[in-house]
Write an enzyme that holds these catalytic residues in place. Structure first.
Site, PDB file in Angstrom:
ATOM      1  CG  ASN A 154       5.192  -4.208  12.393  1.00 59.29           C
ATOM      2  OD1 ASN A 154       4.160  -4.585  11.575  1.00 59.29           O
ATOM      3  ND2 ASN A 154       6.360  -3.602  11.606  1.00 59.29           N
ATOM      4  CG  ASP A 210       0.371   1.445  13.050  1.00 64.26           C
ATOM      5  OD1 ASP A 210       1.277   1.164  13.768  1.00 64.26           O
ATOM      6  OD2 ASP A 210      -0.412   2.389  13.394  1.00 64.26           O
ATOM      7  CG  HIS A 245       9.727  -3.742  13.686  1.00 62.81           C
ATOM      8  ND1 HIS A 245       8.450  -2.972  13.309  1.00 62.81           N
ATOM      9  CD2 HIS A 245      10.230  -3.196  14.989  1.00 62.81           C
ATOM     10  CE1 HIS A 245       8.460  -1.963  14.196  1.00 62.81           C
ATOM     11  NE2 HIS A 245       9.189  -2.265  15.372  1.00 62.81           N
ATOM     12  CD1 TRP A 305      14.768   9.929  12.811  1.00 64.86           C
ATOM     13  CD2 TRP A 305      16.166   8.479  13.385  1.00 64.86           C
ATOM     14  NE1 TRP A 305      15.463   9.768  11.894  1.00 64.86           N
ATOM     15  CE2 TRP A 305      16.183   8.782  11.945  1.00 64.86           C
ATOM     16  CE3 TRP A 305      17.257   7.321  13.884  1.00 64.86           C
ATOM     17  CZ2 TRP A 305      17.179   7.964  11.112  1.00 64.86           C
ATOM     18  CZ3 TRP A 305      18.027   6.950  13.116  1.00 64.86           C
ATOM     19  CH2 TRP A 305      18.217   7.413  11.537  1.00 64.86           C
ATOM     20  CG  LEU A 309       5.773  -2.613  -7.846  1.00 60.34           C
ATOM     21  CD1 LEU A 309       4.524  -2.095  -7.791  1.00 60.34           C
ATOM     22  CD2 LEU A 309       5.854  -3.645  -6.735  1.00 60.34           C
TER      23      LEU A 309
HETATM   24  C1  FPP Z   1       4.722   0.380  12.700  1.00 62.01           C
HETATM   25  O1  FPP Z   1       4.496  -0.210  13.493  1.00 62.01           O
HETATM   26  C2  FPP Z   1       5.934   0.095  11.673  1.00 62.01           C
HETATM   27  C3  FPP Z   1       7.093   0.599  11.899  1.00 62.01           C
HETATM   28  C4  FPP Z   1       7.676   1.881  12.154  1.00 62.01           C
HETATM   29  C5  FPP Z   1       8.026  -0.013  11.046  1.00 62.01           C
HETATM   30  C6  FPP Z   1       7.958  -0.680   9.689  1.00 62.01           C
HETATM   31  C7  FPP Z   1       8.946  -1.849   9.216  1.00 62.01           C
HETATM   32  C8  FPP Z   1       8.446  -3.052   8.822  1.00 62.01           C
HETATM   33  C9  FPP Z   1       7.303  -3.307   8.201  1.00 62.01           C
HETATM   34  C10 FPP Z   1       9.738  -3.901   8.682  1.00 62.01           C
HETATM   35  C11 FPP Z   1      11.017  -3.380   7.962  1.00 62.01           C
HETATM   36  C12 FPP Z   1      10.895  -3.121   6.473  1.00 62.01           C
HETATM   37  C13 FPP Z   1      11.745  -2.235   5.887  1.00 62.01           C
HETATM   38  C14 FPP Z   1      11.882  -2.091   4.504  1.00 62.01           C
HETATM   39  C15 FPP Z   1      12.640  -1.287   6.846  1.00 62.01           C
HETATM   40  P1  FPP Z   1       4.536  -0.065  15.108  1.00 62.01           P
HETATM   41  O2  FPP Z   1       5.843  -0.480  15.608  1.00 62.01           O
HETATM   42  O3  FPP Z   1       4.276   1.489  15.443  1.00 62.01           O
HETATM   43  O4  FPP Z   1       3.516  -0.884  15.761  1.00 62.01           O
HETATM   44  P2  FPP Z   1       2.579  -0.526  17.191  1.00 62.01           P
HETATM   45  O5  FPP Z   1       1.880   0.575  16.761  1.00 62.01           O
HETATM   46  O6  FPP Z   1       1.635  -1.680  17.158  1.00 62.01           O
HETATM   47  O7  FPP Z   1       3.448  -0.223  18.169  1.00 62.01           O
END
Ligand code: FPP
Length: 240
Positions: A18, A16, A33, A65, A127
């Site tokens: 990104n 979490d 991301h 989604w 793994l």
């Molecule tokens: C949560 O951060 C993250 C996600 C919903 C997506 C995770 C995706 C990746 C790490 C990269 C892609 C890798 C694959 C295998 C698909 P958030 O966007 O909820 O962050 P925020 O809470 O700060 O807005």
């Protein structure tokens, strides 16, 4: 210092932060991301080095989604980029990739790349890297209940024979050849302290480690810190 004899077998991670990382840097969310994917790559490698047998990451939830079309397609674009660029490396490292979740509705190109990866890594014995994709814990339990009810209806199973193991065996962690123990450790980054519908059944006795570090900044050193924290816990499973 990590105790090499007490490395968890299965670690689950909610990657979490990104979006907040991107905001701090003044870049688009998808760039966050992308940085998250790079962090994930290092954690996959490091899990293997530490002798962790199962790693499960929350890549996309059944609720994700609701995000903008641009962000959703950005995440799937990154998934394609990841599996295509890493496939040979994953094979070399004997990593088996699996998916937890119903990914039938993800974009065609992502599905194709993913299926190729699943197929080409399915016999690997190192793994096991589980990607939770279009995953929701309640949805997973609901699907298990439906599958069990079908067996009861068909006369293959008696209600009184249903045990906790029966339920475990019908979850994503139990189906196919994914056979995966419950995670001993669950890590969530970015300072949020909740489970968000992740592995609801499987985390009954997991140790939870929460860190304020945003996912793109989560390094192997931070990972080791979380495992050290886990090793310092006294796990009693309801006993004394
Ligand atoms: C949560 O951060 C993250 C996600 C919903 C997506 C995770 C995706 C990746 C790490 C990269 C892609 C890798 C694959 C295998 C698909 P958030 O966007 O909820 O962050 P925020 O809470 O700060 O807005």
């Amino acid at each position: 210092m990590l105790d090499k004899d007490r490395i968890p077998k299965h670690v689950a991670i909610i990657m979490d932060g990104n979006g907040r990382w991107a905001k701090q840097k003044g870049v688009p969310r998808v760039a966050g991301h992308n940085a998250g994917m790079k962090a994930m790559k290092k954690i996959v490698d490091h899990s293997d080095k530490l002798g962790i047998k199962y790693l499960t990451v929350y890549a996309f939830s059944t609720e994700n989604w609701k995000r903008s079309v641009e962000e959703v397609s950005g995440i799937f674009g990154l998934l394609v980029k990841y599996v295509n660029s890493e496939l040979q490396e994953l094979i070399r490292n004997n990593v088996k990739v699996t998916v937890f979740g119903d990914y039938s509705m993800i974009p065609e190109d992502a599905k194709r790349s993913l299926e190729k990866t699943l197929e080409q890594t399915k016999d690997n014995t190192g793994l096991q890297f589980n990607i939770a994709l279009n995953y929701g814990g309640r949805d997973e339990i609901k699907k298990a209940v439906c599958a069990i009810a079908e067996k009861v209806k068909a006369g293959e199973l008696q209600p009184e024979d249903i045990t906790e193991e029966t339920i475990s065996a019908h979850l994503y962690t139990g189906v196919h050849n994914y056979d995966c123990p419950d995670p001993e450790l669950m890590i969530r980054t970015s300072g949020e302290i909740r489970l968000s519908n992740y592995l609801l059944w499987q985390t009954a006795y997991s140790e939870f480690v929460f860190t304020d570090v945003l996912w793109p900044d989560f390094t192997p050193a931070e990972y080791e810190k979380a495992i050290e924290e886990y090793q310092s816990r006294d796990r009693r499973f309801g006993g004394r």
